[in-house]
Motif scaffolding. Structure first.
Motif, PDB file in Angstrom:
ATOM      1  N   VAL A 117      19.855  56.828  47.311  1.00  0.00           N
ATOM      2  CA  VAL A 117      20.623  55.626  47.636  1.00  0.00           C
ATOM      3  C   VAL A 117      19.883  54.782  48.687  1.00  0.00           C
ATOM      4  N   SER A 118      19.277  55.435  49.709  1.00  0.00           N
ATOM      5  CA  SER A 118      18.548  54.706  50.752  1.00  0.00           C
ATOM      6  C   SER A 118      17.374  53.960  50.172  1.00  0.00           C
ATOM      7  N   GLU A 119      16.654  54.586  49.248  1.00  0.00           N
ATOM      8  CA  GLU A 119      15.537  53.900  48.613  1.00  0.00           C
ATOM      9  C   GLU A 119      16.021  52.696  47.816  1.00  0.00           C
ATOM     10  N   GLU A 120      17.153  52.911  47.078  1.00  0.00           N
ATOM     11  CA  GLU A 120      17.709  51.776  46.330  1.00  0.00           C
ATOM     12  C   GLU A 120      18.150  50.659  47.285  1.00  0.00           C
ATOM     13  N   VAL A 121      18.769  51.061  48.452  1.00  0.00           N
ATOM     14  CA  VAL A 121      19.201  50.060  49.425  1.00  0.00           C
ATOM     15  C   VAL A 121      18.000  49.294  49.986  1.00  0.00           C
ATOM     16  N   GLN A 122      16.914  49.994  50.270  1.00  0.00           N
ATOM     17  CA  GLN A 122      15.708  49.324  50.779  1.00  0.00           C
ATOM     18  C   GLN A 122      15.160  48.335  49.767  1.00  0.00           C
ATOM     19  N   GLU A 123      15.117  48.775  48.477  1.00  0.00           N
ATOM     20  CA  GLU A 123      14.649  47.863  47.438  1.00  0.00           C
ATOM     21  C   GLU A 123      15.562  46.640  47.345  1.00  0.00           C
ATOM     22  N   LEU A 124      16.904  46.899  47.387  1.00  0.00           N
ATOM     23  CA  LEU A 124      17.849  45.787  47.322  1.00  0.00           C
ATOM     24  C   LEU A 124      17.697  44.858  48.542  1.00  0.00           C
ATOM     25  N   ALA A 125      17.497  45.431  49.734  1.00  0.00           N
ATOM     26  CA  ALA A 125      17.319  44.610  50.932  1.00  0.00           C
ATOM     27  C   ALA A 125      16.049  43.777  50.839  1.00  0.00           C
ATOM     28  N   ALA A 126      14.953  44.369  50.326  1.00  0.00           N
ATOM     29  CA  ALA A 126      13.709  43.604  50.176  1.00  0.00           C
ATOM     30  C   ALA A 126      13.905  42.457  49.193  1.00  0.00           C
ATOM     31  N   HIS A 127      14.646  42.764  48.083  1.00  0.00           N
ATOM     32  CA  HIS A 127      14.905  41.713  47.099  1.00  0.00           C
ATOM     33  C   HIS A 127      15.760  40.601  47.718  1.00  0.00           C
ATOM     34  N   LEU A 128      16.806  41.008  48.519  1.00  0.00           N
ATOM     35  CA  LEU A 128      17.644  40.010  49.188  1.00  0.00           C
ATOM     36  C   LEU A 128      16.829  39.176  50.184  1.00  0.00           C
ATOM     37  N   ALA A 129      15.927  39.823  50.911  1.00  0.00           N
ATOM     38  CA  ALA A 129      15.087  39.086  51.864  1.00  0.00           C
ATOM     39  C   ALA A 129      14.218  38.077  51.143  1.00  0.00           C
ATOM     40  N   GLN A 130      13.645  38.494  49.983  1.00  0.00           N
ATOM     41  CA  GLN A 130      12.819  37.568  49.214  1.00  0.00           C
ATOM     42  C   GLN A 130      13.642  36.398  48.706  1.00  0.00           C
ATOM     43  N   LEU A 131      14.868  36.723  48.211  1.00  0.00           N
ATOM     44  CA  LEU A 131      15.746  35.653  47.725  1.00  0.00           C
ATOM     45  C   LEU A 131      16.142  34.719  48.871  1.00  0.00           C
ATOM     46  N   THR A 132      16.402  35.304  50.068  1.00  0.00           N
ATOM     47  CA  THR A 132      16.772  34.471  51.214  1.00  0.00           C
ATOM     48  C   THR A 132      15.629  33.535  51.603  1.00  0.00           C
ATOM     49  N   THR A 133      14.405  34.054  51.592  1.00  0.00           N
ATOM     50  CA  THR A 133      13.234  33.230  51.904  1.00  0.00           C
ATOM     51  C   THR A 133      13.095  32.091  50.901  1.00  0.00           C
ATOM     52  N   GLU A 134      13.249  32.436  49.597  1.00  0.00           N
ATOM     53  CA  GLU A 134      13.162  31.389  48.578  1.00  0.00           C
ATOM     54  C   GLU A 134      14.263  30.353  48.762  1.00  0.00           C
ATOM     55  N   MET A 135      15.495  30.825  49.109  1.00  0.00           N
ATOM     56  CA  MET A 135      16.598  29.879  49.330  1.00  0.00           C
ATOM     57  C   MET A 135      16.307  28.979  50.538  1.00  0.00           C
ATOM     58  N   HIS A 136      15.699  29.544  51.595  1.00  0.00           N
ATOM     59  CA  HIS A 136      15.310  28.724  52.747  1.00  0.00           C
ATOM     60  C   HIS A 136      14.320  27.641  52.333  1.00  0.00           C
ATOM     61  N   GLU A 137      13.321  28.030  51.524  1.00  0.00           N
ATOM     62  CA  GLU A 137      12.338  27.039  51.091  1.00  0.00           C
ATOM     63  C   GLU A 137      12.995  25.937  50.277  1.00  0.00           C
ATOM     64  N   VAL A 138      13.894  26.364  49.353  1.00  0.00           N
ATOM     65  CA  VAL A 138      14.590  25.371  48.535  1.00  0.00           C
ATOM     66  C   VAL A 138      15.444  24.461  49.426  1.00  0.00           C
ATOM     67  N   ARG A 139      16.139  25.073  50.464  1.00  0.00           N
ATOM     68  CA  ARG A 139      16.977  24.263  51.352  1.00  0.00           C
ATOM     69  C   ARG A 139      16.135  23.255  52.137  1.00  0.00           C
ATOM     70  N   HIS A 140      14.959  23.727  52.632  1.00  0.00           N
ATOM     71  CA  HIS A 140      14.086  22.791  53.360  1.00  0.00           C
ATOM     72  C   HIS A 140      13.646  21.639  52.467  1.00  0.00           C
ATOM     73  N   SER A 141      13.310  21.964  51.208  1.00  0.00           N
ATOM     74  CA  SER A 141      12.911  20.903  50.290  1.00  0.00           C
ATOM     75  C   SER A 141      14.063  19.926  50.048  1.00  0.00           C
ATOM     76  N   VAL A 142      15.273  20.519  49.888  1.00  0.00           N
ATOM     77  CA  VAL A 142      16.451  19.661  49.682  1.00  0.00           C
ATOM     78  C   VAL A 142      16.700  18.805  50.932  1.00  0.00           C
ATOM     79  N   ASP A 143      16.557  19.421  52.140  1.00  0.00           N
ATOM     80  CA  ASP A 143      16.738  18.658  53.387  1.00  0.00           C
ATOM     81  C   ASP A 143      15.758  17.499  53.479  1.00  0.00           C
ATOM     82  N   GLN A 144      14.509  17.762  53.109  1.00  0.00           N
ATOM     83  CA  GLN A 144      13.517  16.690  53.162  1.00  0.00           C
ATOM     84  C   GLN A 144      13.901  15.543  52.227  1.00  0.00           C
TER      85      GLN A 144
END
Length: 584
Positions: A496-523
């Protein structure tokens, strides 16, 4: 009040007044200067006369008497009396205020002879100190010069002046000094006698000069006033609208030039009025055309201003909506930042859980190993307990055997006692031994019983320990099963911990992509908002310019109307003037 003053003081009166005052002032200044000159001349004359009197008196004095008085200084000497009589006589004859002789003794000046009358109680005695108001007078006397002072005021003698001269011997040696004080009253007498004579000479001359100056002034003033009248008449006719008049030039000075300039001005005004009359109609037509044009332009400008205002309102609303979207995007960015922080915390928690799982697994394995070792020890102790139980039973059996021996020993002791009692005296020793053996057997029996009790208790305790060992073995076996189950659970936690780590890494990547998209939208939103604001600002500027243009058009229309009115008024005023025709 000012008009009355102007009528009362005309140009002629002002000219006479301006020219007459300097002549009167000049006459008064001549008389005052004459008076001052006579006064200064009288004073200078009396000073020269007093100085000459001092010099001549110093020459007439008896030099031998002066030298004798210097060598024998005493008021009782004949030389002193002779010199005092001589000075008193000269004082009375010349009418001076005071005459005296003095000398310099070292650095001090001492009086030698006072030329006062013999009955004068306030005379200065021989040797009285003499002082000078100015050091320059004493220095010049030391050099042998004759000095006459300026007018001074003495509290006792009043206003006066003095003359000092050295008394020289035949060889030129200074043997004393002579001083003569003269009152200013003598100067006043001379001044009062001389001044009327001077006035009798000066006043006729000044009167003749004034009469000639006044006559010349009247002639010049009349000519000036004549030229002024011509200029005034010309300007009055021009003020009445007559531009055909000319001013006659009488004088050839600045007033004559003004007359010529007046004629040139009238001619220029006449030409200007003609030009105004010819141009006023054209100006009126142009102003009417301007009014028509400005009214059409004003209508178009008002429509343009309304259209621009609508565009400005739409751009302003768009800018407000874009700014609101930017604010929502900022709030979304804050939420994403919070999610990112939670994701990082979740990843850290999973990593920490994995570390804890590894630590728990290692500790469970260690505990399982120690449980197995404890089970082995318990089994060994259980085997030892069984062996100890067997030995205790064997010891109990030996105790029963020993107890049988003790009973036999008791029986044997009892029998020995009986036999000893039978033996009598011979068996007394044996009886004692038998008695001791009986007591030993009895004590051994008691010890055997105690040993049996102890062995029984020991066997019971060993059996209880065996039971506890059995329970411990069962507990250890159950612990091994539970630890095995825990290890299985820990393995599941690891997955479960390994799955949680994978899920957290995926969420972090998605959050980073969402930040980039938000910055582009803000611009894009910021560019859109700035463009909308610029559009609104430019529209407002254009609208303001249109409004200003409308105001300018209105002002131009008003100016055109005023210009029309002005041209009509100008035409009306120009018609009031009479000008020379082109035929003339």
């Amino acid at each position: 009040m000012k008009s009355k003053v102007k009528k009362r003081m005309g140009l002629q009166s002002k000219l006479y007044f301006i020219l007459l005052i300097p002549l009167v002032v000049i006459g008064v200044m001549i008389l005052w200067t004459t008076k001052l000159s006579i006064q200064n001349a009288s004073l200078s004359t009396m000073q020269l006369n007093n100085e000459a009197l001092a010099v001549n008196t110093a020459k007439l004095l008896d030099k031998s008497a002066v030298k004798s008085l210097n060598t024998n200084p005493s008021e009782q000497s004949s030389e002193y009396k002779e010199l005092r009589n001589e000075l008193n006589t000269l004082r009375l004859q010349s009418g001076v205020l005071y005459m005296y002789m003095y000398n310099r003794v070292g650095d001090e000046w001492k009086l030698t002879v006072d030329g006062a009358a013999w009955d004068d109680k306030d005379y200065s005695p021989f040797g009285s100190p003499v002082s000078f108001t100015r050091k320059e007078t004493a220095d010049r006397l030391k050099q042998g010069e004759t000095v006459t002072t300026d007018i001074t005021t003495d509290p006792d003698w009043g206003t006066m002046f003095s003359s000092f001269t050295p008394i020289k011997d035949t060889d030129g040696t200074i043997i004393g000094y002579l001083g003569i004080d003269r009152s200013l009253a003598s100067v006043t007498e001379v001044y009062e006698k001389t001044l009327p004579e001077a006035y009798r000479l000066v006043i006729p001359v000044v009167s003749i000069i004034l009469i000639i100056s006044i006559a010349a002034m009247v002639l010049v003033t009349r000519r000036i006033l004549r030229q002024v009248r011509f200029i005034k008449n010309t300007l009055e006719q021009v003020a009445d609208g007559n531009l055909t008049v000319t001013s006659q030039q009488v004088t050839y000075d600045q007033l004559g030039e003004i007359s010529g300039l007046t004629n040139r001005m009238v001619e220029a005004m006449s030409n200007m009025i003609v030009d105004i009359q010819s141009s006023s109609s054209t100006l009126q037509q142009v102003s009417e055309n301007i009014v028509v044009t400005t009214e059409g332009t004003l209508h178009q400008t008002e429509e343009l201003s309304r259209t621009l205002q609508q565009i400005s309102d739409v751009s302003t609303n768009q800018a407000d909506q874009t700014l609101e979207s930017v604010q929502q995007s900022d709030r979304l960015g804050q939420t994403l930042d919070e999610v990112g922080s939670h994701v990082h915390q979740f990843t850290d928690t999973a990593r920490h859980l994995n570390e804890v799982r590894n630590q728990v697994a290692s500790e469970h394995e260690l505990l399982l190993e120690k449980g197995r070792e404890s089970a082995l020890r318990i089994k060994q102790m259980q085997r030892m307990s069984h062996a100890l139980t067997e030995k205790s039973r064997e010891a109990a059996n030996i105790g029963q055997q020993v107890q049988g021996i003790v009973k036999q020993t008791q029986i044997l002791s009892f029998n020995a006692s009986i036999e000893a009692s039978r033996a009598g005296e011979a068996g007394k020793g044996f009886s004692v031994v038998a008695h001791e053996m009986g007591q030993l057997a009895q004590q051994s029996a008691m010890s055997i019983r105690e040993i049996d009790q102890i062995l029984s208790s020991f066997v019971e305790q060993i059996e209880q320990m065996g039971d506890q060992f059995d329970q411990n073995i069962n507990t250890v076996n159950e612990q091994e099963k539970q630890i095995a189950l825990c290890l299985q659970s820990v393995d599941k936690v690891t997955q479960v911990s390994e799955e949680v780590q994978e899920l957290a890494a995926h969420l972090a990547q998605l959050t980073t992509e969402m930040h980039e998209v938000r910055h582009s939208v803000d611009q894009h939103l910021n560019h859109t908002a700035s463009a909308a604001q610029q559009t609104a600002g430019m529209t407002e500027d254009v609208s303001t310019s249109a409004q200003k243009q409308a105001l300018a058009v209105k002002e131009l229309s008003a100016v055109a109307r005023n210009l029309t009115t002005l041209s009509n008024n100008l035409q009306r005023h120009a018609d009031q003037f009479r000008v020379k025709s082109s035929d003339q």
